[in-house]
Scaffold this active site. Structure first.
Site, PDB file in Angstrom:
ATOM      1  N   ASP A   9      26.491  -7.765  -4.146  1.00 26.38           N
ATOM      2  CA  ASP A   9      27.964  -7.701  -4.053  1.00 26.38           C
ATOM      3  C   ASP A   9      28.610  -8.919  -3.375  1.00 26.38           C
ATOM      4  O   ASP A   9      29.455  -8.768  -2.482  1.00 26.38           O
ATOM      5  CB  ASP A   9      28.393  -6.414  -3.316  1.00 26.38           C
ATOM      6  N   LYS A 110      27.897  -1.502 -10.779  1.00 19.72           N
ATOM      7  CA  LYS A 110      27.749  -0.151 -10.228  1.00 19.72           C
ATOM      8  C   LYS A 110      29.104   0.341  -9.758  1.00 19.72           C
ATOM      9  O   LYS A 110      30.028  -0.458  -9.573  1.00 19.72           O
ATOM     10  CB  LYS A 110      26.752  -0.165  -9.059  1.00 19.72           C
ATOM     11  N   CYS A 155      26.050  -1.411   1.105  1.00 14.87           N
ATOM     12  CA  CYS A 155      25.329  -1.680  -0.140  1.00 14.87           C
ATOM     13  C   CYS A 155      23.980  -2.356   0.070  1.00 14.87           C
ATOM     14  O   CYS A 155      23.031  -2.079  -0.657  1.00 14.87           O
ATOM     15  CB  CYS A 155      26.235  -2.430  -1.101  1.00 14.87           C
TER      16      CYS A 155
HETATM   17  C1  VGL Z   1      30.521  -1.695  -0.430  1.00 12.31           C
HETATM   18  C2  VGL Z   1      31.931  -0.192   0.573  1.00 12.31           C
HETATM   19  C3  VGL Z   1      32.442   0.184  -0.646  1.00 12.31           C
HETATM   20  C4  VGL Z   1      29.474  -2.738  -0.269  1.00 12.31           C
HETATM   21  C5  VGL Z   1      31.012  -1.323  -1.659  1.00 12.31           C
HETATM   22  O1  VGL Z   1      29.306  -3.584  -1.172  1.00 12.31           O
HETATM   23  O2  VGL Z   1      28.777  -2.714   0.779  1.00 12.31           O
HETATM   24  N1  VGL Z   1      30.975  -1.117   0.687  1.00 12.31           N
HETATM   25  N2  VGL Z   1      31.963  -0.400  -1.756  1.00 12.31           N
END
Ligand code: VGL
Ligand code: ZN
Length: 210
Positions: A9, A110, A155
């Site tokens: 991410d 995702k 994540c």
């Molecule tokens: C994430 C919170 C919500 C992350 C993704 O990538 O850690 N955290 N969505």
């Protein structure tokens, strides 16, 4: 053995100025690029995950009548209510522009199901559905993973724990991670939990010299 680097991410919304900006989040990009460079020279694979939500995702506080940063429940699971982030086709959802993405072999999205959150790059939070990542890694004979990215306490943590359960020998490149830290110790605790579960914590320079 065959190793892949898994970048979690590395998106605009998780960098300062983004919708869910993590402190120093952008510092992970240079680390990622150096790790990618090392992988290229060793003929190792690079893959990435991408948080990719529809605008009606129920983890967004506004869609669940809740306040950002508080806890609730979604699909019977504990849920942190998040600001609107990583909405499909928006700038915030794009991988960081400085990331050397031409070297990334595949990107796994995702969080597309609006009814359940999906921190791990492998499974949703209820382990009900999985992404194509595990199948892809198996097809490519990958046995070892080095994982880094955003955010340490969500994540990255859930991806590492799933990787270990799936049988991958797993390293975490710690200087390539930054956390949300709703509580100040969350990232430290997350790293400790990953280590206790069997992950090896390494620095970028240890990863490069391996
Ligand atoms: C994430 C919170 C919500 C992350 C993704 O990538 O850690 N955290 N969505
Ligand atoms: Zn998300």
């Amino acid at each position: 053995m065959k190793t892949a680097l898994l970048l979690i991410d590395l998106q605009n919304d998780f960098c300062p100025g983004g919708a869910l900006g993590v402190a120093e989040g952008e510092a992970t990009i240079a680390v990622a690029n150096q790790a990618i460079e090392a992988c290229l020279s060793r003929n190792e694979i690079v893959v990435a995950s991408q948080d990719w939500h529809p605008a009606n995702h129920r983890s967004f506080a506004i869609n669940s009548n809740a306040e950002v940063g508080t806890l609730g429940e979604l699909e019977g699971l504990q849920q942190v209510w998040w600001p609107i982030h990583c909405v499909q086709e928006t700038f915030g959802a794009e991988l960081h522009p400085q990331l050397q993405r031409q070297h990334i072999a595949a990107v796994f999205r995702k969080g597309e199901n609006p009814d359940i959150d999906s921190y791990s790059a492998f499974f949703d939070n209820g382990h009900r559905a999985q992404t194509a990542l595990h199948g892809w890694l198996k097809e490519h004979g990958v046995t070892h993973l080095a994982i880094m990215g955003l955010a340490t306490d969500y994540c990255v943590k859930f991806s590492v724990l799933d990787a270990l359960h799936l049988g991958y020998q797993t390293q975490v490149i710690i200087d390539g991670c930054r956390g949300v830290n709703l509580q100040p110790q969350d990232s430290q605790q997350a790293l400790a939990q990953m280590q206790q579960s069997g992950a090896e914590l390494v620095t970028l320079s240890q990863f490069i010299r391996r």
